[in-house]
Scaffold this motif. Structure first.
Motif, mmCIF file in Angstrom:
data_model
loop_
_atom_site.group_PDB
_atom_site.id
_atom_site.type_symbol
_atom_site.label_atom_id
_atom_site.label_comp_id
_atom_site.label_asym_id
_atom_site.label_seq_id
_atom_site.Cartn_x
_atom_site.Cartn_y
_atom_site.Cartn_z
ATOM 1 N N SER A 1 0.836 -1.262 0.141
ATOM 2 C CA SER A 1 -0.033 -0.135 0.084
ATOM 3 C C SER A 1 0.948 1.153 0.153
ATOM 4 O O SER A 1 2.007 1.354 0.635
ATOM 5 N N LEU A 2 0.599 2.274 -0.809
ATOM 6 C CA LEU A 2 1.324 3.390 -0.771
ATOM 7 C C LEU A 2 1.147 4.030 0.580
ATOM 8 O O LEU A 2 2.204 5.166 0.586
ATOM 9 N N LYS A 3 0.200 3.812 1.209
ATOM 10 C CA LYS A 3 -0.023 4.736 2.643
ATOM 11 C C LYS A 3 0.892 3.938 3.620
ATOM 12 O O LYS A 3 1.450 4.607 4.321
ATOM 13 N N ASN A 4 0.753 2.654 3.656
ATOM 14 C CA ASN A 4 1.492 1.864 4.843
ATOM 15 C C ASN A 4 2.937 1.759 4.555
ATOM 16 O O ASN A 4 3.661 1.273 5.371
ATOM 17 N N LYS A 5 3.300 1.707 3.400
ATOM 18 C CA LYS A 5 4.441 1.293 2.793
ATOM 19 C C LYS A 5 5.070 -0.053 3.265
ATOM 20 O O LYS A 5 6.386 -0.279 3.152
ATOM 21 N N VAL A 6 4.045 -1.131 3.548
ATOM 22 C CA VAL A 6 4.755 -2.392 3.705
ATOM 23 C C VAL A 6 4.483 -3.292 2.797
ATOM 24 O O VAL A 6 3.478 -3.199 2.253
ATOM 25 N N TRP A 7 5.532 -4.094 2.047
ATOM 26 C CA TRP A 7 5.456 -5.189 1.356
ATOM 27 C C TRP A 7 5.005 -6.344 1.961
ATOM 28 O O TRP A 7 5.358 -7.077 3.037
ATOM 29 N N ARG A 8 4.006 -7.094 1.281
ATOM 30 C CA ARG A 8 3.441 -8.242 1.690
ATOM 31 C C ARG A 8 3.402 -9.378 0.613
ATOM 32 O O ARG A 8 3.214 -9.013 -0.344
ATOM 33 N N LYS A 9 3.585 -10.495 0.727
ATOM 34 C CA LYS A 9 3.719 -11.793 -0.254
ATOM 35 C C LYS A 9 2.266 -12.158 -0.308
ATOM 36 O O LYS A 9 1.521 -12.142 0.568
ATOM 37 N N VAL A 10 2.107 -12.177 -1.252
ATOM 38 C CA VAL A 10 0.686 -12.692 -2.092
ATOM 39 C C VAL A 10 0.737 -13.808 -2.787
ATOM 40 O O VAL A 10 1.526 -14.162 -3.526
ATOM 41 N N LEU A 11 -0.087 -14.877 -2.758
ATOM 42 C CA LEU A 11 -0.368 -16.055 -3.563
ATOM 43 C C LEU A 11 -0.709 -15.865 -4.668
ATOM 44 O O LEU A 11 -1.552 -15.137 -5.179
ATOM 45 N N PHE A 12 0.106 -16.305 -5.799
ATOM 46 C CA PHE A 12 0.062 -16.153 -7.084
ATOM 47 C C PHE A 12 -0.126 -17.469 -7.864
ATOM 48 O O PHE A 12 0.929 -18.257 -7.838
ATOM 49 N N PRO A 13 -1.312 -17.874 -8.032
ATOM 50 C CA PRO A 13 -1.457 -19.445 -8.700
ATOM 51 C C PRO A 13 -1.155 -19.781 -10.057
ATOM 52 O O PRO A 13 -1.781 -20.728 -10.708
ATOM 53 N N TYR A 14 -0.198 -19.319 -10.569
ATOM 54 C CA TYR A 14 0.348 -19.381 -11.871
ATOM 55 C C TYR A 14 2.092 -19.120 -11.936
ATOM 56 O O TYR A 14 2.532 -18.966 -11.096
ATOM 57 N N GLU A 15 2.394 -19.550 -12.755
ATOM 58 C CA GLU A 15 3.957 -19.476 -12.928
ATOM 59 C C GLU A 15 4.475 -17.801 -13.110
ATOM 60 O O GLU A 15 4.098 -17.232 -14.060
ATOM 61 N N VAL A 16 5.352 -17.482 -12.112
ATOM 62 C CA VAL A 16 5.635 -16.080 -12.269
ATOM 63 C C VAL A 16 6.315 -15.801 -13.706
ATOM 64 O O VAL A 16 6.239 -14.749 -14.360
ATOM 65 N N GLU A 17 7.323 -16.721 -14.087
ATOM 66 C CA GLU A 17 8.228 -16.473 -15.215
ATOM 67 C C GLU A 17 7.318 -16.302 -16.485
ATOM 68 O O GLU A 17 7.951 -16.019 -17.527
ATOM 69 N N SER A 18 5.957 -17.110 -16.627
ATOM 70 C CA SER A 18 5.096 -16.971 -17.653
ATOM 71 C C SER A 18 4.727 -15.518 -17.841
ATOM 72 O O SER A 18 3.971 -15.386 -18.887
ATOM 73 N N VAL A 19 4.478 -14.491 -17.068
ATOM 74 C CA VAL A 19 3.612 -13.455 -16.776
ATOM 75 C C VAL A 19 4.247 -12.329 -18.112
ATOM 76 O O VAL A 19 5.601 -12.266 -18.173
ATOM 77 N N ARG A 20 3.497 -11.966 -18.873
ATOM 78 C CA ARG A 20 3.735 -10.814 -19.643
ATOM 79 C C ARG A 20 3.220 -9.725 -19.467
ATOM 80 O O ARG A 20 2.066 -9.710 -18.898
#
Length: 393
Positions: free
Chosen positions: A177-196
Motif C-alpha cells: 500500500s502506498l500509505k502504509n509502505k509495507v510489502w506483503r507476499k501474496v499467493l500467485f496461482p500461476y507461473e511467475v516466469e510466464s507473466v507478460r
C-alpha cells in the motif's frame, strides 16, 4: 437598483453545478486549467478530490530508454501521435540508470530509480518518492533484472493505491500500500516466469497474460490466459477469454485498451504461423460471450518485431491505434489507420534498458503518499536527486 428587462435577457441563466461538472469532465486539460479562472465555484469543483479522480484527459504513452551514452523520456499522444521529449540527459555512466518498475493508474506513473520507487504525474509535473524496493536476489540474466512484471491500482474503499511486483527468480508476488509502505507476499496461482506485460490497468484492475504451465514460460506464443488482480481481496483471478474454432491459434500476443478506454482488448495470431493478427474487444467486462472481433491486421503489414509483447491504445475518435512494443531493450511504436489499413512508424529505438507504459492526463497529486524517512542517504543519490529536480515544477 432594479435590473432592466433587456439586461436580464442578455445575462446567462444559472447553470446547475452538476451540469457544469459533467461538461468539465469532457474538456481537454488545457481548457480545464483555463476554466479554473472562471469563478470560485468552478475552481472549487475542479479542485475537489473526487472530481480529480473522475477526470480523464487524453491518453499518452511514455517511454524511458537508457544506454551508456544517455537517458531519454519520450511521450507519445494517442490522439494526434505527437511525440514530445520530456527529459534528456547525456553522459550517464553504465549502471547509473535502471528502472525495473513502470506502470500507471489515474494519471500517476509509478517507476523505480535503483531501489527508489517514485510516483509521478507527467501532466502536472509533480513527482515524489513513495516506496523502496525490498532487498532481492539478483537475477542470473542481469544483476538488476529481478522484477519481471508490475502494476499499480487504486482501491476506492480506502482511497489508497497498491503496487504489485512479480519477482523473478524468487517466483514471489509482493503487494504494498502506498500509505502504509509495507510489502506483503501474496499467493500467485500461476507461473511467475510466464507473466507478460507490465500490468494493463483497465477500470482500476490490473491484467496480465500468462502461460498454461511452467514449461511454456519462455514464449509469448504460449500465453493463453488473462489474469487480473482484485485489489480489495488481494487475490489473482482468471478473466474469461473467447473460445476459438479447432485448428485456430488461441495464443494471446498482446493486451490493450481501445474505444477511448471503454473496452479491454486482446490480440491473437488468427492462424498459426501466418502472422495475421486479430484484435478482439470485451464488450461487457467479465462476460465470456461478449468478445467480438474489432479488426484484423494482415501479416504483410505487421513487422516481425511487434509479433509479441505489445499493447494497443486507440485515439480519441477511434480512427487510429498506437501499438507499443517493448522487448529486450528494443522499443517501438506503430500507428495503424483503420480506414487506410496501413501503418506509420511513430518512433523506435534500441537501448540497454527500456520501459514503456500509458497514462491518462489528470490532476491527481502524488504528494499524499510521500516517503518519510530519517535516513539522509537519499540526498547523496545523484540520479534520484536529478529525477526529482527535473520532474517537479
Amino acid at each position: 437598483m432594479e435590473v432592466s428587462a433587456a439586461k436580464k435577457a442578455r445575462s446567462p441563466r444559472h447553470i446547475p453545478i452538476e451540469i457544469v461538472r459533467n461538461i468539465l469532465l469532457k474538456l481537454e486539460m488545457k481548457a480545464m486549467i483555463r476554466c479554473e479562472c472562471v469563478c470560485k465555484e468552478w475552481r472549487s469543483t475542479i479542485e475537489d478530490p473526487d472530481f480529480k479522480l473522475s477526470y480523464r484527459g487524453g491518453r499518452r504513452v511514455v517511454v524511458a530508454a537508457a544506454s551508456d551514452s544517455g537517458l531519454a523520456f519520450t511521450s507519445i499522444s494517442t490522439d494526434n501521435i505527437r511525440i514530445k521529449t520530456l527529459l534528456q540527459r547525456r553522459g550517464i555512466r553504465e549502471g547509473g540508470w535502471w528502472s525495473g518498475v513502470w506502470c500507471s493508474c489515474n494519471g500517476l506513473v509509478l517507476f523505480s530509480v535503483g531501489k527508489h520507487i517514485l510516483l509521478w504525474n507527467p501532466s502536472t509535473r509533480c513527482c515524489t518518492k513513495v516506496l523502496e524496493l525490498p532487498r532481492l536476489k539478483p537475477s542470473m540474466w542481469h544483476r538488476h533484472n529481478v522484477v519481471s512484471a508490475w502494476g499499480l491500482c487504486y482501491v476506492p474503499s480506502t482511497g489508497d493505491y497498491k503496487a504489485v511486483l512479480l519477482l523473478d527468480p524468487e517466483e514471489t508476488v509482493l503487494v504494498a500500500s502506498l500509505k502504509n509502505k509495507v510489502w506483503r507476499k501474496v499467493l500467485f496461482p500461476y507461473e511467475v516466469e510466464s507473466v507478460r506485460d507490465g500490468g494493463v490497468n483497465f477500470h482500476n484492475t490490473l491484467h496480465w497474460r500468462v502461460a498454461q504451465s511452467a514449461t511454456d514460460w519462455y514464449s509469448s506464443l504460449r500465453c493463453k490466459k488473462v489474469v487480473y488482480f482484485d485489489a480489495e481481496s488481494d487475490e489473482f483471478k482468471e478473466l474469461p477469454t473467447p473460445s476459438f474454432p479447432a485448428g485456430e491459434s488461441c495464443s494471446i500476443l498482446g493486451l490493450g485498451i481501445i474505444d477511448h478506454g471503454r473496452h479491454l482488448c486482446i490480440a491473437r495470431e488468427k492462424r498459426k504461423k501466418t502472422g495475421e493478427l486479430e484484435v478482439l474487444v470485451m464488450k461487457e467486462y467479465g462476460v465470456k460471450n461478449s468478445w467480438m472481433t474489432q479488426f484484423v491486421i494482415s501479416a504483410s503489414q505487421l513487422r516481425s518485431g511487434f509479433l509479441r509483447d505489445f499493447t494497443f491504445y486507440t485515439s480519441r475518435n477511434n480512427t487510429r491505434a498506437l501499438i507499443g512494443s517493448c522487448l529486450y531493450g528494443w522499443w517501438g511504436a506503430l500507428v495503424y489507420h483503420f480506414k487506410l489499413e496501413n501503418f506509420l512508424e511513430a518512433e523506435s529505438g534500441l537501448r540497454n534498458h527500456t520501459a514503456m507504459c500509458s497514462y491518462v492526463q489528470s490532476f491527481v497529486s502524488p504528494h499524499e503518499f510521500i516517503w518519510r524517512d530519517d535516513d539522509d542517504q537519499d540526498k547523496y543519490d545523484k540520479m534520484l536527486t536529478f529525477i526529482l529536480e527535473r520532474f517537479n515544477i
